[in-house]
Design a protein around this motif. Structure first.
Motif, PDB file in Angstrom:
ATOM      1  N   LEU A   5       0.860  -1.180   0.000  1.00 21.05           N
ATOM      2  CA  LEU A   5       0.000   0.000   0.000  1.00 21.05           C
ATOM      3  C   LEU A   5       0.898   1.233   0.000  1.00 21.05           C
ATOM      4  CD1 LEU A   5      -2.655  -1.200   2.562  1.00 21.05           C
ATOM      5  CD2 LEU A   5      -2.782  -1.258   0.086  1.00 21.05           C
ATOM      6  N   THR A   6       0.795   1.979  -1.049  1.00 22.44           N
ATOM      7  CA  THR A   6       1.679   3.122  -1.260  1.00 22.44           C
ATOM      8  C   THR A   6       1.195   4.337  -0.470  1.00 22.44           C
ATOM      9  OG1 THR A   6       0.420   3.887  -3.154  1.00 22.44           O
ATOM     10  CG2 THR A   6       2.193   2.289  -3.590  1.00 22.44           C
ATOM     11  N   PRO A   7       2.054   5.310  -0.259  1.00 21.87           N
ATOM     12  CA  PRO A   7       1.629   6.555   0.399  1.00 21.87           C
ATOM     13  C   PRO A   7       0.510   7.266  -0.363  1.00 21.87           C
ATOM     14  CG  PRO A   7       4.007   6.417   0.390  1.00 21.87           C
ATOM     15  CD  PRO A   7       3.504   5.273  -0.441  1.00 21.87           C
ATOM     16  N   ASP A   8       0.499   7.119  -1.671  1.00 23.02           N
ATOM     17  CA  ASP A   8      -0.562   7.723  -2.475  1.00 23.02           C
ATOM     18  C   ASP A   8      -1.919   7.098  -2.121  1.00 23.02           C
ATOM     19  OD1 ASP A   8      -1.550   9.447  -4.498  1.00 23.02           O
ATOM     20  OD2 ASP A   8      -1.631   7.734  -5.892  1.00 23.02           O
ATOM     21  N   PHE A   9      -1.925   5.780  -1.920  1.00 23.67           N
ATOM     22  CA  PHE A   9      -3.158   5.099  -1.517  1.00 23.67           C
ATOM     23  C   PHE A   9      -3.654   5.638  -0.185  1.00 23.67           C
ATOM     24  CE2 PHE A   9      -4.941   1.918   1.321  1.00 23.67           C
ATOM     25  CZ  PHE A   9      -6.109   1.585   0.645  1.00 23.67           C
ATOM     26  N   TRP A  10      -2.765   5.749   0.810  1.00 22.76           N
ATOM     27  CA  TRP A  10      -3.173   6.206   2.133  1.00 22.76           C
ATOM     28  C   TRP A  10      -3.655   7.656   2.105  1.00 22.76           C
ATOM     29  CZ3 TRP A  10      -4.554   2.771   5.290  1.00 22.76           C
ATOM     30  CH2 TRP A  10      -3.920   1.539   5.353  1.00 22.76           C
ATOM     31  N   GLU A  11      -3.071   8.459   1.244  1.00 24.32           N
ATOM     32  CA  GLU A  11      -3.519   9.847   1.122  1.00 24.32           C
ATOM     33  C   GLU A  11      -4.933   9.904   0.562  1.00 24.32           C
ATOM     34  OE1 GLU A  11      -2.342  13.926  -1.275  1.00 24.32           O
ATOM     35  OE2 GLU A  11      -0.858  12.334  -1.100  1.00 24.32           O
ATOM     36  N   ARG A  12      -5.169   9.154  -0.490  1.00 23.34           N
ATOM     37  CA  ARG A  12      -6.515   9.121  -1.076  1.00 23.34           C
ATOM     38  C   ARG A  12      -7.516   8.515  -0.101  1.00 23.34           C
ATOM     39  NH1 ARG A  12      -5.345   7.252  -7.305  1.00 23.34           N
ATOM     40  NH2 ARG A  12      -4.263   9.155  -7.915  1.00 23.34           N
ATOM     41  N   PHE A  13      -7.102   7.472   0.604  1.00 19.07           N
ATOM     42  CA  PHE A  13      -7.972   6.833   1.584  1.00 19.07           C
ATOM     43  C   PHE A  13      -8.374   7.826   2.677  1.00 19.07           C
ATOM     44  CE2 PHE A  13      -8.409   4.566   5.641  1.00 19.07           C
ATOM     45  CZ  PHE A  13      -9.477   3.741   5.340  1.00 19.07           C
ATOM     46  N   ALA A  14      -7.423   8.593   3.184  1.00 24.96           N
ATOM     47  CA  ALA A  14      -7.705   9.573   4.234  1.00 24.96           C
ATOM     48  C   ALA A  14      -8.650  10.653   3.729  1.00 24.96           C
ATOM     49  CB  ALA A  14      -6.406  10.187   4.736  1.00 24.96           C
TER      50      ALA A  14
END
Length: 65
Positions: A5-14
């Motif tokens: 899970l990339t940082p981009d995924f976590w940003e979009r998830f948040a």
């Protein structure tokens, strides 16, 4: 084969999580306000008000049951 899970995924998830929570709060408040308005319109002051009892000054309250 796992995917990381990339940082981009976590940003979009948040961002999506915050938007979903905000939308839920706003819609809940709007629906709650409409429900209260409809209930007040349907049942205006249905509870009878109790008359205020006056207390005579020459009357003493009984202490026996």
């Amino acid at each position: 084969m796992g995917t990381s899970l990339t940082p981009d995924f976590w940003e979009r998830f948040a961002v999506l999580l915050v938007l979903a929570v905000g939308l839920t709060v706003v819609l809940t408040a709007a629906v709650d306000g409409l429900a209260v308005r409809l209930l007040r319109r349907r049942y205006p002051e249905t509870l009878p008000r109790s008359p205020h009892r006056t207390v005579r000054k020459d009357h003493r309250t009984s202490v026996h049951c």
